[in-house]
Enzyme design. Structure first.
Site, PDB file in Angstrom:
ATOM      1  CB  SER A   1      -2.490 -39.825  28.759  1.00 55.93           C
ATOM      2  OG  SER A   1      -1.853 -40.689  27.859  1.00 55.93           O
TER       3      SER A   1
ATOM      4  N   GLY B   1      -2.140 -33.934  28.815  1.00 51.48           N
ATOM      5  CA  GLY B   1      -2.964 -35.075  28.428  1.00 51.48           C
ATOM      6  C   GLY B   1      -2.558 -35.716  27.112  1.00 51.48           C
ATOM      7  CE1 TYR B   2      -2.195 -32.835  22.630  1.00 58.32           C
ATOM      8  CE2 TYR B   2      -0.419 -31.522  23.528  1.00 58.32           C
ATOM      9  CZ  TYR B   2      -1.579 -31.616  22.792  1.00 58.32           C
ATOM     10  OH  TYR B   2      -2.133 -30.505  22.215  1.00 58.32           O
ATOM     11  CG  LEU B   3       0.935 -41.808  24.104  1.00 56.65           C
ATOM     12  CD1 LEU B   3      -0.414 -42.490  24.219  1.00 56.65           C
ATOM     13  CD2 LEU B   3       1.756 -42.462  23.008  1.00 56.65           C
TER      14      LEU B   3
END
Ligand SMILES: Cc1cc2nc3c(=O)[nH]c(=O)nc-3n(C[C@H](O)[C@H](O)[C@H](O)COP(=O)(O)OP(=O)(O)OC[C@H]3O[C@@H](n4cnc5c(N)ncnc54)[C@H](O)[C@@H]3O)c2cc1C
Length: 713
Positions: free
Chosen positions: A571, A566-568
């Site tokens: 995501s 879910g990091y940039l």
């Protein structure tokens, strides 16, 4: 007591024997829908451990089993036209009909009433008329279906097809025979016996290619006799029922309801490739009889205690069976392996055998494998015969111009005490210390590509030239290569720390929190994929490339990009977090676009001679999220862009995530490595050489994070 047993399979008959033996005055009746002597299935295998349990539970039936079963020890794997024999696997096999017959005889001796052609279609009425009803009616249990809600029943069908045959061809070992033809890959599971058992299975694609559903029984038998001609030695396949099935996994949240209890396949199934279903059913019967004996015939207490005793064992075997089932269903993924490599991977497929346990069972086979591994490693001997056997974990790995001396990866723990992205002396000392104990690679804690891409205010970064000088001396003095992970945390950052990890977001008025965290969605979540516009994306891409350049200046040997959890960049990949409607959102091909542009920019900035890796999201573990199949496509795209190593992670995207219990990170490593064809780093908590070798030595990973002593690898 009046006990009714639904189903005269091994579970129902054995439970009746044990209960009648302990309680001669009880009325016990077995209802079996089939006529006497009619059953489906040929042979079954019983591991030696089960035989000793059976001996302790009831000596007369054990002696009859012993007399009518065949003992054997080797396992033969046929692959690529070669036979590989492995020793040390002690089992007995016998015909299912023989087992049922001797159990029926023992029932009669003890006074159990056996009623054949007695199909129970109303378990509720039987329950009302009995003190205890044992639902031992197998995989398609009517007892379970009737009370599906009460039991919390779940059934899931697999994809592969199988059918159970017999043959008079002689086998002197349990064998898995793989044969490839124009339609696909076939596997026969054979057990030796008076009449040998011959189960044939194939994946869904092979089944469709061969049009087996269009062929009559006579036609498909002829087809299979041709496929396995070399092994059948002129004998025909014997068929009892014209039936191809998919394997059904049965689970129940509860195994009893009032005075009804499920045992054997009615309660749980384990894939036939681990040969445990009969064992589980008979051992359930032992536990049930023991629990009833110990509870003074208090049915409620007994059923609860039976389930407490058996559930962990059954679920553990069920998980092993699931891993084995998936292995067979995905067999194409491993079909390019060299022979001995395929054998070790296959023997360890269910997770019950580790590398060390294989070495103890069959030292010769493991030695042959280790020679092969040594010869395939950089600088290895020309042929396996000329190589010395070695522990795979100690072997070098080449990634571009970087040679790692072994497969262990040290990871410096996160301390969250950097100042403005600059590591403290303690952080640098931790990296130095780890890099000096001989592991193949030392990874620092992740480095942020920008101030507002940090995980916490105390996380280090590579977003200023000042950070470069901080790392240079440490990396130059390290004995082993040093790598790091570049990260932009997106909406997952700006977190507070606590002694053992991360907490919620830092206060809104501090630093960059108001712009990034989910909790402060107004003002906008700047780093949510849908909020980033053209120039933001260009800037982020630049920060990654600049950080990669700085990493090279600082002397880092290996770099990987964080594309998971879910990091940039992760995501963008997940449909749960990316709802853009432009070229960077929509289908997977579009969602992967921005991360790939970043990879291109980093690959340009990072020297060709140095390897680049990616932490890649294997699955979101959430409904409608990124799937394992998606991650294969992402992995292939990364490979095309010059990524050299994949480090699988999972979850972290949805609050509503359901962690599968069959796939660990190690298994995602197996799947990504062998589906995509890139080396993988398994991110696990390995503390023993056995754990590292169970991944690296069985071709499930190439590198493994390791917290034990490097000298003991
Ligand atoms: C291809 C294949 C290979 C296998 N190989 C092995 C192996 O090598 N080793 C091993 O341990 N296990 C093996 N198994 C699994 C094993 O056959 C089962 O797990 C085992 O038979 C389960 O025993 P059970 O008594 O619970 O159920 P079952 O053996 O299925 O017996 C259930 C009985 O209930 C009867 N019945 C069903 N409904 C009713 C009703 N409504 N009324 C009355 N009677 C009813 C059925 O006719 C049947 O006789 C294999 C399974 C398959 C499919």
């Amino acid at each position: 007591m009046d006990v009714s047993v639904i189903g005269g399979g091994p579970g129902g008959l054995y439970a009746s024997i044990l209960l009648q033996k302990a309680n001669p005055d009880w009325e016990i009746t077995v209802h079996e829908r089939n006529p006497q002597g009619v059953t489906y299935g040929w042979g079954i295998v019983l591991p030696n451990r089960t035989l000793s349990n059976l001996r302790a539970a009831d000596a007369p039936s054990y002696e009859a089993i012993d007399e009518r079963s065949t003992q054997w020890e080797p396992f033969d794997l046929y692959y690529g036209g070669e036979r590989y024999r492995s020793s040390g696997h002690s089992f007995a096999s016998m015909l299912r009909t023989d087992l049922l017959e001797l159990l029926q005889e023992r029932c009669r001796d003890l006074g159990v009433a056996l009623e054949f052609e007695s199909e129970i279609d109303d378990p509720q009425s039987l329950a009302a008329a009995s003190d205890l009803v044992i639902g031992a009616d197998g995989i398609h249990s009517e007892t379970r279906s009737e009370f599906a809600d009460e039991f919390g029943a779940e059934t899931v069908d697999g994809e592969a097809r199988f059918s159970w045959f017999g043959t008079e061809a002689d086998f002197d070992a349990l064998s898995h025979i793989f044969v490839e033809n124009e339609d696909g890959i076939w596997c026969a599971h054979t057990y030796p016996g008076e009449v040998s058992t011959f189960i044939v299975d194939c994946d869904a694609e092979t089944w469709a290619n061969a049009d087996l559903d269009q062929r009559s029984e006579e036609e498909y038998l002829a087809y299979l006799e041709d496929v396995f001609a070399e092994h059948l030695d002129g004998h025909e396949l014997l068929s009892q029922v014209d039936r191809w099935q998919t394997f059904t996994t049965v689970r129940n949240e509860r195994w009893s309801h009032d005075n009804l209890v499920l045992i054997g396949d009615a309660a749980h199934t384990a894939h036939y490739s681990i040969g445990s279903g009969t064992t589980l059913a008979m051992e359930d019967a032992i536990a049930l009889a023991d629990a009833i004996g110990e509870s003074d015939a208090d049915v409620g207490t007994a059923l609860e205690s039976y389930e407490q005793q058996r559930r962990p064992i059954a679920e553990s075997l069920q998980r092993s069976g699931e891993r084995s089932r998936l292995h067979f269903e995905d067999i194409r993924r491993f079909y390019g392996f060299d022979g001995i490599q395929f054998v070790l991977h296959h023997l360890t497929r269910s997770g019950r055998l580790t590398y060390d346990s294989m070495s103890r069972r069959d030292p010769d086979l493991v030695e042959e494998f280790e020679r092969w591994f040594a010869a395939s490693s950089p600088g290895g001997a020309a042929t396996p015969e000329q190589a010395d056997p070695v522990s795979p974990a100690t072997q070098p790995l080449e990634l571009r111009d970087l040679t790692l001396s072994n497969r262990a990866v040290r990871v410096a723990g996160q301390t969250f005490d950097a100042r403005d992205g600059r590591p403290t002396d303690a952080q640098l000392a931790a990296v130095r210390e780890r890099s000096n104990d001989g592991a193949g690679l030392t990874m620092t804690e992740p480095l942020a590509v920008s101030e507002d891409g940090r995980i916490t205010p105390g996380s280090p970064g590579l977003y200023s030239d000042d950070h470069v000088s901080a790392w240079q001396e440490t990396i130059a003095s390290a004995d082993t290569p040093v790598g790091s992970t570049l990260v932009h945390t997106g909406t997952n950052g700006a977190r507070q720390t606590q002694p053992f990890g991360l907490e919620g977001p830092i206060p809104r008025n501090e630093s960059w929190a108001s712009r990034v965290t989910d909790q402060y969605s107004n003002p906008p979540r700047t780093y949510a994929p849908d909020r980033l516009q053209g120039e933001d994306l260009e800037r982020i891409e630049r920060t990654f490339a600049d950080a990669a350049r700085r990493a090279d200046d600082a002397g880092f040997d290996y770099l990987q990009l964080q594309l998971g959890n879910g990091y940039l960049l992760g995501s963008f990949l997940s449909p749960l977090t990316n709802d853009r409607t432009d070229a960077y959102g929509g289908d997977l091909e579009s969602r992967v676009q921005f991360p790939l542009e970043v990879v291109d920019a980093v690959r340009d900035a990072w020297p060709d001679s140095k390897p680049l890796g990616a932490v890649v999201q294997a699955t979101d573990w959430a409904a409608d999220g990124l799937t394992l199949e998606d991650s294969f496509a992402v992995g292939r795209a990364l490979s095309d862009r010059g990524v050299d190593v994949l480090a699988p992670v999972a979850g972290g995207v949805s609050d509503d995530q359901h962690r599968g219990d069959v796939h660990g990170l190690a298994n995602f490593s197996d799947e990504l490595r062998n589906e995509v064809g890139l080396p993988t780093m398994a991110t696990v908590q390995a503390t023993t050489s056995d754990e590292v070798n169970t991944l690296v030595g069985t071709s499930r990973a190439d590198l493994c994070t390791y917290y034990g002593s490097v000298n003991e690898l």
